[in-house]
Design an enzyme around this catalytic site. Structure first.
Site, mmCIF file in Angstrom:
data_model
loop_
_atom_site.group_PDB
_atom_site.id
_atom_site.type_symbol
_atom_site.label_atom_id
_atom_site.label_comp_id
_atom_site.label_asym_id
_atom_site.label_seq_id
_atom_site.Cartn_x
_atom_site.Cartn_y
_atom_site.Cartn_z
ATOM 1 N N HIS A 145 0.827 -1.213 0.000
ATOM 2 C CA HIS A 145 0.000 0.000 0.000
ATOM 3 C C HIS A 145 0.866 1.269 0.000
ATOM 4 C CE1 HIS A 145 -3.406 -2.584 1.130
ATOM 5 N NE2 HIS A 145 -2.746 -2.997 2.172
HETATM 6 O O1 RIB Z 1 -4.985 0.265 4.483
HETATM 7 C C1 RIB Z 1 -3.587 0.247 4.350
HETATM 8 C C2 RIB Z 1 -2.968 1.359 5.131
HETATM 9 O O2 RIB Z 1 -3.267 1.216 6.515
HETATM 10 C C3 RIB Z 1 -1.430 1.363 5.050
HETATM 11 O O3 RIB Z 1 -0.964 2.677 5.179
HETATM 12 C C4 RIB Z 1 -1.027 0.551 6.238
HETATM 13 O O4 RIB Z 1 0.286 0.893 6.700
HETATM 14 C C5 RIB Z 1 -2.053 0.984 7.246
HETATM 15 O O5 RIB Z 1 -1.603 2.203 7.820
#
Ligand code: RIB
Ligand code: CA
Length: 316
Positions: free
Chosen positions: A246
């Site tokens: 992500h």
């Molecule tokens: O949904 C994914 C996000 O939420 C990413 O930034 C992960 O590190 C969590 O913070």
């Protein structure tokens, strides 16, 4: 030409991988890092930032600033089942003292954002890869300063796909939906990197076997420990068959913007408690407020990420 960036994060494992990518990219100059409550509590996030900078050993000694330890409304929510109790999967790194690889910013995270935006008008890209509490606090304190960022790139939301913390909400927006709403409704020039895009770039057991395990350096070892990858079993922490990149994708979208296809949309966030708490949704009949990444060139991004993570220039 270096892009000056500031990274607001809740280190966690994919945040750590995003920092490694950012500092390993000649296109970026990371001026500062701000910590925020999210994947784990703020004290653990700040300790993890120190651990990751000890691993990276940046030569430019970026500022590190402590941010919000709870959302604007509601109680802190964490994600230790994915990131481990310490937030880095128990990866063994003894953090250095401040001063060698980073400098402690003498103020709260929102002050770092405000001060740097004013010092470098229209020159900095703010990359937010955790809950948006610090950004909302900075907007409330000095909206004019926040308009000095050249661009704000946010990893968050689930626009035309399911959530990952509830069926409707993505984690960063779920932890602090009011902050997300404030940032999105502020009209700041923003790029949104939602789950719609980040679910296209998983780290898989095949990539771990082909690319990561054979590399045998401090970074490959870190990835294995932090993601809880079990080679014999072929899965990551919690039996997962994929570890989604992500936060690295939000950094990748700044390094190579042409590798993500964007659509101008008007996005808001549900901040009222209930089934849809933290849900991001398209608002019709309103001016667009975000360029939303919906399609990624997976091969090119994964190549960039793995080369930066494991490349020749990384410490052995
Ligand atoms: O949904 C994914 C996000 O939420 C990413 O930034 C992960 O590190 C969590 O913070
Ligand atoms: Ca994060």
């Amino acid at each position: 030409m270096n892009k000056k960036v500031i990274i607001d994060c809740d280190v966690g494992v994919d945040d750590a991988l995003a920092l490694i990518l950012a500092f390993g990219s000649p296109e970026l100059e990371v001026l500062g890092i701000a910590g925020v409550n999210g994947n784990v509590s703020l004290p653990k996030v700040m300790k993890n930032i120190e651990k990751v900078l000890t691993l990276i050993r940046p030569s430019n000694r970026p500022w590190v600033a402590r941010g919000a330890d709870r959302p604007l409304q509601g109680d802190p929510v964490h994600a230790e089942s994915l990131h481990g109790e310490d937030g880095l999967g128990g990866a063994q790194i003894q953090p250095e003292e401040a001063g060698r690889y980073w400098q402690v910013f003498p103020g709260a995270a929102e002050e770092l954002l405000i001060e740097m935006a004013r010092r470098y008008p229209a020159q900095i890209t703010l990359i937010a890869i955790g809950p948006l509490t610090n950004l909302a606090l900075a907007l409330q304190k000095d909206p004019e300063a926040m308009r000095q960022f050249n661009e704000i790139v946010v990893m968050g939301g689930a626009v035309r796909t399911r959530g990952n913390i509830t069926p409707h909400a993505e984690f960063n927006f779920y932890v602090d939906p009011l902050a997300a709403k404030i940032v999105l409704d502020s009209g700041l020039p923003g790029t949104l990197v939602p789950l719609d895009a980040t679910h296209q770039v998983p780290l898989t057991p095949e990539l771990m076997e082909e690319k990561v395990r054979p590399r045998q350096n401090s970074f490959s070892q870190f990835v294995i420990e932090a993601t809880g990858y079990e080679s014999g079993e072929g899965y990551f922490r919690g039996g997962r068959k994929a570890f989604y990149l992500h936060d690295p994708l939000a950094v990748g979208a700044v390094i190579q913007p042409e590798w993500v296809k964007k659509e101008k949309l008007s996005i808001s966030v549900e901040a009222k408690k209930g089934e849809f708490y933290g849900k991001s949704y398209e608002v019709s009949g309103r001016k667009t407020n975000a360029e939303v990444c919906l399609k990624v060139d997976r091969e090119k991004f994964l190549g960039l990420f793995l080369n930066s993570l494991l490349g020749e220039n990384r410490h052995l």
